[in-house]
Scaffold this motif. Structure first.
Motif, PDB file in Angstrom:
ATOM      1  N   VAL A 112      31.558  35.898  44.678  1.00 49.72           N
ATOM      2  CA  VAL A 112      31.490  37.237  44.737  1.00 49.72           C
ATOM      3  C   VAL A 112      32.240  38.238  44.160  1.00 49.72           C
ATOM      4  N   VAL A 136      30.668  37.432  52.455  1.00 54.71           N
ATOM      5  CA  VAL A 136      31.042  38.600  51.827  1.00 54.71           C
ATOM      6  C   VAL A 136      31.958  39.270  52.846  1.00 54.71           C
ATOM      7  N   PHE A 194      26.480  42.295  46.372  1.00 54.39           N
ATOM      8  CA  PHE A 194      27.539  41.612  46.030  1.00 54.39           C
ATOM      9  C   PHE A 194      26.721  40.532  44.863  1.00 54.39           C
TER      10      PHE A 194
END
Length: 522
Positions: free
Chosen positions: A100, A303, A389
């Motif tokens: 991420v 995320v 992401f």
């Protein structure tokens, strides 16, 4: 005669029903997050349609925030030993956070697959579970296309299998012909409308992506060597082509059109469920903003765990500038203590996303760009602002922008003022809502639902003994034959040989003419 024919039809129908009830299917769910949810849903759909479903579930990769649902099929759970399981999860969480943070770095994905390769080796060594699966004598296996260990399980059990790709098409190629002039390669972030330099980039990215795929497959080499005899070791990169069917959890309301083989079936929207009334506390919050409506913010299970303080602060300040209410999935424990929550924002550990997207007061969906979230937003005609992401998310948002359903915002560029302007633009510019409703119309106008397509095709291959008739002979050809390299070499050799022969004949003729002229002069 008519009576005899009707009895024959009834007999055939009853035979088919008995066959379908008797069919035993093993589904495998060993990847976490959205992959896990899709396999749960597929398993339940098949069970609800008369199949005898058993799900093999690896309780090792677990992502907090994914809600468990009651199921009506048999579930076989397997675990690592407790000390190994804790170590595995710690290593995986570190890699997911790195993924991420670094935004889809290939070497991190390779590390994750290396970890999964070791996990696969442990599972294949579980003779108790493998013997149980053999004795069950399943008619078919069904698993995630990206779950490489499942291909080896299918090889061990010597069973036919079907795959489900829980994301859009570009992430794998399924052996399909991919015209690089209009089929964007994964990672290229191109649309199907490429200019000259776009086609150059796509051509080069094809080779880059092929090398990256090969490196990922190689992470299971040690597992294959350990668990397969030397004379029967499969080539892992060839196994996906053995699938009887490949289901894609995408839709052409979102994806770019491209050539497909008959055994490749789009079933985007498998996660669709009827919208239910939202809890009263959420209804009360939304009603405070009247006609302005509300914005839903959900960035996915992975995320959500790794949102930074800086990102939360900038997004919170941007939301404070909106007239809409904002429902945002952020865990209380992750909220920075020195950041004051905007008065129009409500944070929650979990939200009923599908029900909120169906609410008449929703104005915008802020998403990470995961496939399930995008399919739900399209199902309800909701415009999007994406903050991709990692993984397939950037490619998904390229398609959303190309279809004019929303816009993509780069994580590194998010600042309160500019982010708020972007949100207002998508909310206020009616072209985004119109495009979202057009996509909804395309998505909802199929003659069959995603579940009906899934079940219908499974019925077909079980009744016809497999999907060999749906796959081209090219899957069995070596790569140089598939790409006509042998033909090109033959024609090149023939051309060169012809030119050489012409040169020799011409030289001979010239020498004869030269001799004749000399004799004439003499």
């Amino acid at each position: 005669m008519a009576k005899h024919r009707s009895w024959l039809l009834v007999s055939l129908f009853l035979t088919e029903v008995v066959f379908l009830e008797a069919a035993k299917i093993l589904t495998v769910a060993s990847l976490g997050g959205s992959h896990y949810l899709v396999m749960n849903r597929v398993s339940q759909i098949l069970q609800d349609n008369g199949y005898n479903v058993t799900k093999l579930q690896g309780k090792v990769i677990f992502i907090p925030g994914v809600k468990e649902e009651k199921v009506s099929y048999q579930v076989i759970n397997w675990h690592l030993p407790e000390d190994q399981q804790e170590e595995f999860r710690n290593r995986l969480n570190i890699l997911l956070e790195e993924l991420v943070r670094q935004r889809n770095t290939h070497h991190v994905i390779v590390k994750i697959y290396k970890l999964l390769g070791g996990l696969c080796s442990h599972f294949l060594g579980r003779e108790d579970i493998m013997d149980f699966l053999r004795n069950e004598n399943f008619d078919l296996l069904l698993f995630d296309y990206l779950d490489l260990c499942s291909y080896l399980i299918a090889e061990k059990l010597e069973k036919k299998f079907v795959t489900v790709l829980p994301m859009q098409f570009s992430y794998m190629n399924f052996g399909l012909t991919s015209p690089l002039s209009y089929v964007p390669v994964c990672g290229s972030r191109l649309t199907d409308q490429m200019d000259f330099w776009g086609r150059v980039k796509n051509f080069l990215m094809f080779f880059d992506f092929s090398l990256k795929q090969r490196e990922i497959f190689s992470q299971f080499d040690a597992t294959i060597q350990e668990h397969f005899a030397e004379d029967s070791r499969p080539v892992l990169s060839d196994l996906p082509l053995k699938a009887e069917l490949s289901f894609i959890n995408s839709d052409f309301a979102f994806d770019f059109a491209r050539p497909l083989f008959p055994n490749t079936v789009y079933v985007g929207g498998l996660m669709d469920k009827p919208a239910r009334p939202i809890p009263q506390d959420l209804e009360d919050f939304i009603s405070k903003f009247g006609d302005s409506g509300f914005v839903l913010v959900a960035l996915g299970s992975v995320v959500t765990l790794h949102q930074t303080k800086e990102l939360i602060k900038e997004m919170n300040n941007a939301f404070a500038r909106l007239p809409q209410g904002v429902l945002w999935t952020v865990k209380d424990g992750h909220w920075p203590k020195d950041v004051r929550l905007a008065p129009n924002v409500k944070i929650m550990d979990w939200v009923p996303q599908n029900d909120l997207l169906a609410h008449p007061s929703i104005r915008l969906f802020v998403t990470h760009g995961g496939m399930n979230s995008i399919m739900e937003a399209i199902q309800h005609g909701v415009p999007m602002v994406g903050i991709p992401f990692c993984a397939d998310q950037p490619e998904n948002m390229v398609r959303i922008e190309a279809k004019k359903i929303g816009v993509s915002v780069q994580l590194e560029t998010i600042k309160a003022e500019t982010f708020a302007l972007t949100l207002k633009e998508v909310i206020e510019d009616k072209r985004y809502k119109t495009a979202a409703m057009t996509a909804r119309a395309i998505r909802c106008s199929h003659p069959l639902t995603p579940s009906q397509r899934l079940v219908g095709w499974i019925d077909h291959i079980l009744q016809s003994g497999g999907g060999a008739h749906l796959k081209p002979h090219g899957f069995q050809q070596p790569w140089h034959v598939q790409h006509l390299l042998d033909v090109l070499l033959f024609l090149l050799g023939l051309t060169l040989a012809t030119l050489w022969l012409l040169k020799k004949v011409l030289g001979l003729l010239l020498s004869i003419l030269g001799v004749a002229r000399k004799e004439k002069k003499a």
